[in-house]
Design a protein around this motif. Structure first.
Motif, mmCIF file in Angstrom:
data_model
loop_
_atom_site.group_PDB
_atom_site.id
_atom_site.type_symbol
_atom_site.label_atom_id
_atom_site.label_comp_id
_atom_site.label_asym_id
_atom_site.label_seq_id
_atom_site.Cartn_x
_atom_site.Cartn_y
_atom_site.Cartn_z
ATOM 1 N N PHE A 151 -25.048 -57.463 16.853
ATOM 2 C CA PHE A 151 -25.150 -56.050 16.489
ATOM 3 C C PHE A 151 -26.368 -55.466 17.186
ATOM 4 N N ASP A 152 -26.158 -54.445 17.998
ATOM 5 C CA ASP A 152 -27.241 -53.830 18.761
ATOM 6 C C ASP A 152 -28.001 -52.865 17.852
ATOM 7 N N ASP A 160 -19.938 -48.479 12.003
ATOM 8 C CA ASP A 160 -18.683 -48.504 12.755
ATOM 9 C C ASP A 160 -18.390 -49.945 13.169
ATOM 10 N N SER A 182 -27.810 -48.495 17.903
ATOM 11 C CA SER A 182 -26.791 -48.173 16.908
ATOM 12 C C SER A 182 -26.940 -46.730 16.439
ATOM 13 N N SER A 183 -25.846 -46.015 16.440
ATOM 14 C CA SER A 183 -25.869 -44.626 15.968
ATOM 15 C C SER A 183 -25.604 -44.545 14.471
ATOM 16 N N SER A 184 -25.212 -45.651 13.860
ATOM 17 C CA SER A 184 -24.853 -45.668 12.446
ATOM 18 C C SER A 184 -26.057 -45.795 11.521
ATOM 19 N N ARG A 194 -16.766 -51.119 15.533
ATOM 20 C CA ARG A 194 -16.829 -51.349 16.974
ATOM 21 C C ARG A 194 -18.247 -51.718 17.435
ATOM 22 N N GLU A 195 -19.267 -51.438 16.604
ATOM 23 C CA GLU A 195 -20.644 -51.778 16.961
ATOM 24 C C GLU A 195 -20.944 -53.256 16.694
#
Length: 144
Positions: free
Chosen positions: A44-45, A14, A49-51, A16-17
């Protein structure tokens, strides 16, 4: 609508991440360096991150090395160009390349056995060694 950064066919992040900020670049460049923040800093965390699937996250952490902070944030600095846009694009391309490399599953090692030719050489060597030792033995006379 969510914009996705395509990494592989099955993996997308995403947009937004990924956070991009601009800082003043160091080095030569005269007044431009002192006035304009052209260096891009992509963050970028990784940890939150959920991705990212777990395996990709671990490989990315390992590949990124010192570019990851103690809190698990990946930082990519891009200051190669004199414009913000080109540096932002450069940072994004480098991030995507790193993520693609991490997305490749590691090759599993298949143990190999000795080849038929190497087995034959080994046995031939043992036969020759045995023959040499046989020749060294003292012969017994028929009278003994």
């Amino acid at each position: 609508m969510d914009l996705l950064i395509r990494i592989t066919r099955s993996l997308a992040i995403d947009e937004r991440e990924v956070v991009t900020s601009f800082v003043r670049s160091s080095g030569p460049g005269g007044q431009n360096v002192n006035k304009v923040a052209t260096a891009a800093q992509l963050r970028f965390d990784l940890r939150h991150s959920s991705s990212l699937p777990e395996g990709v996250r671990e490989r990315l952490l390992r590949l990124a090395g010192r570019r990851v902070t103690s809190r698990g944030v990946l930082i990519i600095d891009a200051r190669r160009y004199r414009s913000q846009e080109r540096n932002r694009q450069d940072a994004l391309e480098r991030f995507i390349a790193l993520a693609r490399k991490a997305a490749e599953p590691p090759q599993t090692r298949r143990p190999t056995g000795p080849t038929a030719a190497s087995r034959e050489r080994r046995l031939d060597s043992k036969r020759r060694q045995g023959a040499t030792k046989k020749m060294r033995q003292a012969r017994r006379s028929p009278d003994d």
